[in-house]
Write an enzyme that holds these catalytic residues in place. Structure first.
Site, PDB file in Angstrom:
ATOM      1  N   HIS A  13      -6.547  -2.641   1.447  1.00 49.02           N
ATOM      2  CA  HIS A  13      -6.540  -1.724   2.597  1.00 49.02           C
ATOM      3  C   HIS A  13      -7.593  -2.055   3.646  1.00 49.02           C
ATOM      4  CE1 HIS A  13      -3.447   0.520   0.706  1.00 49.02           C
ATOM      5  NE2 HIS A  13      -4.189   1.318  -0.040  1.00 49.02           N
TER       6      HIS A  13
ATOM      7  N   HIS B  73      -1.705   6.652   4.761  1.00 45.97           N
ATOM      8  CA  HIS B  73      -1.887   6.799   3.308  1.00 45.97           C
ATOM      9  C   HIS B  73      -1.948   8.274   2.902  1.00 45.97           C
ATOM     10  CE1 HIS B  73      -2.967   5.717  -0.734  1.00 45.97           C
ATOM     11  NE2 HIS B  73      -3.179   4.435  -0.427  1.00 45.97           N
TER      12      HIS B  73
ATOM     13  N   GLU C 123       4.083   4.715   1.562  1.00 50.97           N
ATOM     14  CA  GLU C 123       3.380   3.931   2.564  1.00 50.97           C
ATOM     15  C   GLU C 123       4.330   2.874   3.116  1.00 50.97           C
ATOM     16  OE1 GLU C 123      -0.489   2.621   0.641  1.00 50.97           O
ATOM     17  OE2 GLU C 123       0.415   3.827  -0.950  1.00 50.97           O
TER      18      GLU C 123
END
Length: 342
Positions: free
Chosen positions: A107, A176, A307
């Site tokens: 991420h 997210h 996601e």
């Protein structure tokens, strides 16, 4: 009609700036988004009895979002999901990223897009956040200009991501949010019925990096093309949970991705996207140690994420959809979250 109001949410330590909260409200939906990480902190809509509940996990104050926490509601990037061993080669040069989820980069790294203050601009039906990610930030090449726009249309929250790069760089942006359609703070998501429109998925190794195989879902636990009740499905297949990329049939056009129905409340979430994949994650790493909104704790499987994204580790897997953005091109993706009652 959509109303947009802004308020102070908190002050960053050491004079780091003011975090603002933007409330988007229609007759069907109320969404709160803060300028720290473009984070959705609350999303409220009614069940079939007309009772409103907040259906996203998160915190009541800024301190909650500044602690170590699992990306609740945030926009993640420059590259969402995992990059194997935090390295990739591009145009003959090797790049090294922070290993913030050993042995991989996750991420966007140690201080990804979720841990920075964005610049807001109020729109008539939403809010747009922008920032410039400098060349070399978290090891990524090139300067990246990014815009994330949230707009509300009745019961639909639309999220658009745009980016432009000064030199070639991988880009993969997503939101997210962790959802629980029974209301945040409900103990689990086992009574949710899930459908994902995908004929194939990506098997992963023990560090959750795709093996490279694009496997058919037919006859496996990953066949979610018809609705399955999550708790029973996990039990039947002896699964710890999902944390996998489902390969969508998608073109670059808007296409159906997933539907989640919570029969007890009647609440439904439908997701459409322009992206080629969706990571379905069932909160396997939640462990009840965080204090959320209204005194809630969040145990394992108390929220799910959808996601929408490019495929994980695409920068190292040439047969995956391309993830590089080059100068003169524009990254432009949209995801639609539609909330209703059945």
């Amino acid at each position: 009609m959509v109303s947009v109001t802004r308020a102070v949410f908190g002050e960053l330590p050491l004079g780091g700036g003011t975090v603002e909260k933007f409330r988007l409200q229609s007759d069907l939906l109320r969404v709160d988004i803060i300028s720290w990480g473009c984070t959705i902190t609350a999303l409220e809509f009614k069940d079939r009895q007309g009772r409103a509940s907040d259906v996203v996990l998160g915190f009541a104050d800024l301190e909650g979002y500044l602690q170590k926490q699992p990306y609740f509601g945030a926009v993640v990037g420059r590259v969402a999901n995992r990059i194997a061993k935090g390295t990739f080669k591009m145009d003959g040069k090797e790049y090294h990223l922070a290993l913030n989820k050993e042995p991989n980069s996750l991420h966007g790294g140690v201080r990804g897009f979720d841990k920075v203050l964005w610049t807001p601009r109020v729109l008539f039906n939403g809010v747009q956040f922008s920032r410039v990610s400098p060349d070399g930030e978290e090891g990524y090449p090139g300067e990246l200009k990014v815009w994330v726009t949230y707009t509300l249309d009745g019961g639909e929250l639309v999220v658009n991501y745009r980016a432009q790069a000064s030199q070639a760089t991988p880009v993969n942006l997503t939101n997210h949010s962790y959802f629980n359609l029974a209301g945040q703070g409900s103990p689990n998501i086992y009574d949710h019925e899930v459908t994902i429109e995908a004929d194939t998925y990506l098997p992963v190794d023990e560090t959750l990096i795709p093996t490279g195989e694009v496997a058919p879902v037919q006859g496996t636990a990953f066949d979610l093309r018809k609705p399955v009740e999550l708790g029973k499905h996990l039990q039947d297949f002896h699964l710890n949970g999902f944390d996998h990329n489902f390969c969508l049939k998608g073109s670059k056009e808007k296409h159906f991705c997933a539907r989640v129905h919570h029969a007890a409340s009647g609440r439904v979430l439908e997701v459409h996207t322009t992206q080629p994949g969706v990571q379905f994650y069932t909160g396997n790493f939640l462990d009840g140690t965080l204090n959320g909104k209204s005194g809630a704790v969040y145990p394992k499987h108390s929220g799910f994420c959808l996601e929408t994204q490019n495929w994980p580790d695409a920068v190292n897997q040439p047969h995956f959809p391309p993830v590089l953005l080059r100068p003169g091109e524009e990254y432009d993706h949209t995801t639609w979250f539609k909330f209703s009652v059945a």
